[in-house]
Design an enzyme around this catalytic site. Structure first.
Site: not given
Ligand code: 26V
Length: 759
Positions: A494, A601, A605
């Site tokens: 992860k 997720t 899997k």
């Molecule tokens: C936020 C940011 C903020 C600044 C820089 C780059 C960046 C990149 C991604 C994000 C949002 C991240 C949110 C994320 O990936 N959440 C994940 O989403 C999955 C699908 O719903 C979930 O299974 C994970 O638990 C969760 O961490």
């Protein structure tokens, strides 16, 4: 025309030879063209509304095998190649993996596109065509470095459409050129599209690392996903990317609406928009702007947009909840500022509570707040996560709009994550219960009838062993890493983040290492495998990678320890590695600090591939535990309410958690102090290791020390139980049988019923 005739014609035209004269790459190109054409020629599904799924990431993985399956020609092509003395697996290895995503959020978007198409629902993805992806991870001196990860070759899955839109930025316009990737639906004749927008003149690849001129928007807007935002130019570039994506996407929506014969004032009757986390949030003011330009009043435009738009929250981590200075938006898209200000004024008038303001007192625009006020649905991604949103993170909003909040527990596509990645397991399941589960994963429950069937349980163990052997071979061939296929495979793959607590797993490794050195041998050999990329500017995450790679080296060269304990970290972990690692896993590590992992997720899997979860009661692990029952999962650690409580309190950092209290327990102190032991300092970088040590003792923001003792005990219990092979095989079977709930087909049916209403 028969498939073999088509292939023959293609290779003749392209390469002037018959298929059996082609090299592997030529055969790959020919199959790509054949499959791409078949998918492209499929009609789109019809419905009253059409969905547009907006996302900054789509982590698609390789597409050849999946598309062959969806088109129903996988076995035929495999046979055709076999007749030529060729192997489909080898041909597939020619395909570069598009690196258009970061982790769970992007892979979820890809699973959703697969399920939307498989269910025959009209729904397209909208995103950006990043040329060099996130980055390719390389290890040098046991540290992560980053290089570009180009994936677009002369022939790729991208279909040029000839469509483009002008995106108006402050002071200049840029053309957004549209490329499509066709998404064929499994078991039906339809295909949807992933729309990827690109600049007209993308920059060539940077030569040194991933640095480039962040001010050169016209050429670099689509170079990288999440470019470094440690300076203002980088942060501005992200806003440019976001506005480019949503402005072009909004124009596409309105153009398609018109070509379907509808007027803009009926947008919400014909269009559903899902906003995947906050990156696409500017689609709200952009659509309002475009609708008012087309003659709607502000009230009517807002009403249409609200009825069309829905927002998914994927994290409660404060640093990931985007807030942009209004001045950035003024610079990038000044035309949005009056729209945002008007929305802000209206919402403040109706709800004066400063906690729900769109624009706060420091002139920061809270993207999630805009989504919640101006959309009709807010969903979390697992039951616990949605409850936490309602009761704490977004409570002021829940108090205003209880009807908007709903849960949609994540899912994964079993076509990629079981059928394609473990065909032998899939065949075994077919033998037991028939192949109905391939259309309806809930039918996997019928496997429960085989819990006492010794032949099936034995076969399950054999299939697992075969996957472990295959992984060993691939790790050796591609990464030069030697593994012991007879050991227990314990896998944590992860993104690298402190809340996911790879560092706690490292402490387990240290505890086993010290035990073995002291002559206390474990019950059986274990291999602990990691795969993880750290964000380039996230120093603590990079230090944790460094620690893992140092432990690997320490153990690898120690003949006393190596037979019992091995550590490995896959370089450049991606979807393709996930497809090899997950089927080979015995123990699935899901050890985030309770309350912090929205869903996960990977956990789903692993379960579907017969791994047993070792995890905290966080995210979807809670639902996994409920489904499989406590004898088929190993849970440990403090519960989310306790953890949330520990983040409140009277210590100087605002918490009541004090890491030193845990550090001073003798069993913990010796593990933590090993980070700065002479053995490890001789291998690693002393500054990096001691900074990590200091942080773990004094800060430990994600509380690894809180749970580490309980974790070690739970993992040891798990490794002990592994010895009863029958009982373990039964746990594997129950996990597979209960995994059907986590099919993204189920998730998408729920989105459609409750939010999108497409048909
Ligand atoms: C936020 C940011 C903020 C600044 C820089 C780059 C960046 C990149 C991604 C994000 C949002 C991240 C949110 C994320 O990936 N959440 C994940 O989403 C999955 C699908 O719903 C979930 O299974 C994970 O638990 C969760 O961490």
């Amino acid at each position: 025309m028969q498939l073999n005739e088509q292939l023959w014609q293609l290779t003749q035209e392209r390469f002037g030879c018959a298929p059996d004269q082609c090299d592997d790459h030529q055969l790959y190109e020919a199959l790509l063209l054949l499959t791409r054409n078949m998918a492209q020629n499929r009609p789109a599904p019809e419905g009253t509304r059409k969905l547009y799924y907006f996302s900054a990431e789509f982590l698609m993985g390789k597409l050849l095998s999946n598309n062959l399956l969806a088109l129903g020609i996988h076995d035929q092509v495999k046979q055709l190649l076999a007749d030529l003395g060729r192997d489909l697996g080898v041909i597939e290895s020619m395909e570069p993996e598009p690196s258009l995503g970061n982790g769970g959020l992007g892979r979820l978007a890809a699973c959703f596109l697969d399920s939307i198409a498989a269910l025959g629902l009209p729904g397209d993805g909208v995103g950006l065509n990043y040329h060099y992806g996130l980055f390719r991870q390389k290890f040098a001196h046991r540290l992560q470095t980053e290089v570009p990860d180009p994936w677009i070759e002369a022939d790729s899955w991208l279909i040029p459409t000839g469509v483009s839109f002008d995106v108006p930025f402050g002071g200049f316009d840029l053309k957004a050129v549209l490329y499509d990737i066709a998404i064929p639906g499994a078991h039906n004749p339809y295909a949807n599209r992933l729309h990827l927008f690109d600049v007209a003149e993308p920059a060539p690849m940077p030569w040194v690392g991933i640095d480039f001129d962040k001010g050169d928007i016209a050429h670099h807007l689509t170079s990288f996903l999440y470019p470094d935002d440690s300076d203002e130019a980088g942060r501005l570039l992200r806003v440019y990317q976001q506005y480019f994506m949503v402005s072009a996407g909004a124009q596409l929506i309105l153009a398609e609406l018109e070509s379907r014969g509808f007027t803009p004032d009926t947008l919400a009757d014909h269009v559903a928009i899902q906003i995947n986390d906050t990156h696409p949030s500017m689609v709200i003011p952009e659509l309002i702007r475009l609708l008012t330009q087309r003659g709607l009043t502000f009230d009517d435009a807002l009403d249409q947009v609200r009825r069309a738009c829905a927002y998914t929250n994927h994290t409660i981590l404060a640093e990931a909840l985007e807030k942009w200075p209004l001045s950035f938006i003024e610079k990038v898209a000044p035309q949005l500022v009056p729209v945002i200000q008007e929305l802000d004024r209206r919402m403040k008038q109706a709800h004066p509570d400063p906690r729900v303001a769109i624009v706060d007192s420091q002139n920061l625009v809270h993207m999630a707040h805009m989504d919640i006020h101006c959309g009709h649905s807010v969903n979390g991604v697992a039951a616990l996560h949605t409850e936490i949103l309602k009761s704490s993170e977004l409570k002021p909003f829940y108090d205003i709009y209880p009807e908007k909040f709903n849960n949609k527990t994540n899912g994964v596509t079993f076509r990629r994550w079981l059928e394609a990645c473990d065909p032998e397991l899939a065949a075994l399941i077919d033998q037991c219960i028939g192949d109905g589960w391939r259309r309806d994963a809930k039918k996997l429950e019928e496997l429960l009838a085989f819990q006492e069937d010794e032949a099936v349980l034995d076969r399950l163990l054999e299939v697992k062993q075969a996957k472990k052997n295959r992984l060993c071979w691939m790790m050796w061939a591609e990464q030069g890493i030697e593994l012991d296929p007879q050991s227990v495979f314990d896998i944590q793959v992860k993104r690298l983040h402190e809340y996911k607590r790879q560092q706690m797993n490292a402490l387990y490794i240290i505890s086993k290492y010290l035990d073995i050195k002291a002559g206390r041998l474990p019950e059986r050999p274990v291999t602990i495998l990691f795969g993880a990329k750290a964000a380039p500017a996230y120093t603590m995450a990079k230090r944790i990678i460094h620690l893992i790679l140092c432990l690997r080296k320490l153990i690898d060269r120690d003949p006393q320890v190596r037979p019992w304990l091995r550590v490995a970290m896959v370089e450049n972990y991606n979807v393709t590695w996930a497809e090899r690692l997950i089927p080979a896993c015995d123990i699935s590590e899901q050890i985030s600090l309770a309350s912090k992992e929205a869903s996960g997720t990977g956990n789903m899997k692993f379960m579907a591939n017969g791994a047993v979860t070792l995890g905290t009661l966080d995210g979807a692990n809670v639902e996994i535990a409920q489904l499989v029952g406590e004898e088929n999962i190993y849970t440990f650690g403090q519960h989310s309410d306790t953890v949330i409580g520990l983040y409140k309190g009277g210590e100087p950092d605002g918490r009541s958690y004090r890491p030193l209290d845990y550090y001073h327990r003798p069993a913990v102190e010796r593990l933590v102090d090993f980070l700065v032991s002479p053995e490890l300092l001789a291998i690693g970088n002393p500054t990096e290791l001691s900074m990590l040590w200091q942080d773990m003792k004094n800060k430990d923001w994600f509380m690894a020390l809180l749970d580490v003792e309980d974790y070690i005990a739970a993992k040891d219990r798990c490794l002990h139980d592994y010895g009863d092979r029958r009982a373990w095989a039964r746990k594997m079977l129950v996990n597979i049988a209960k995994s059907g709930y986590f099919s993204s087909d189920r998730t998408i049916e729920q989105y459609n019923q409750d939010i999108w209403k497409l048909k």
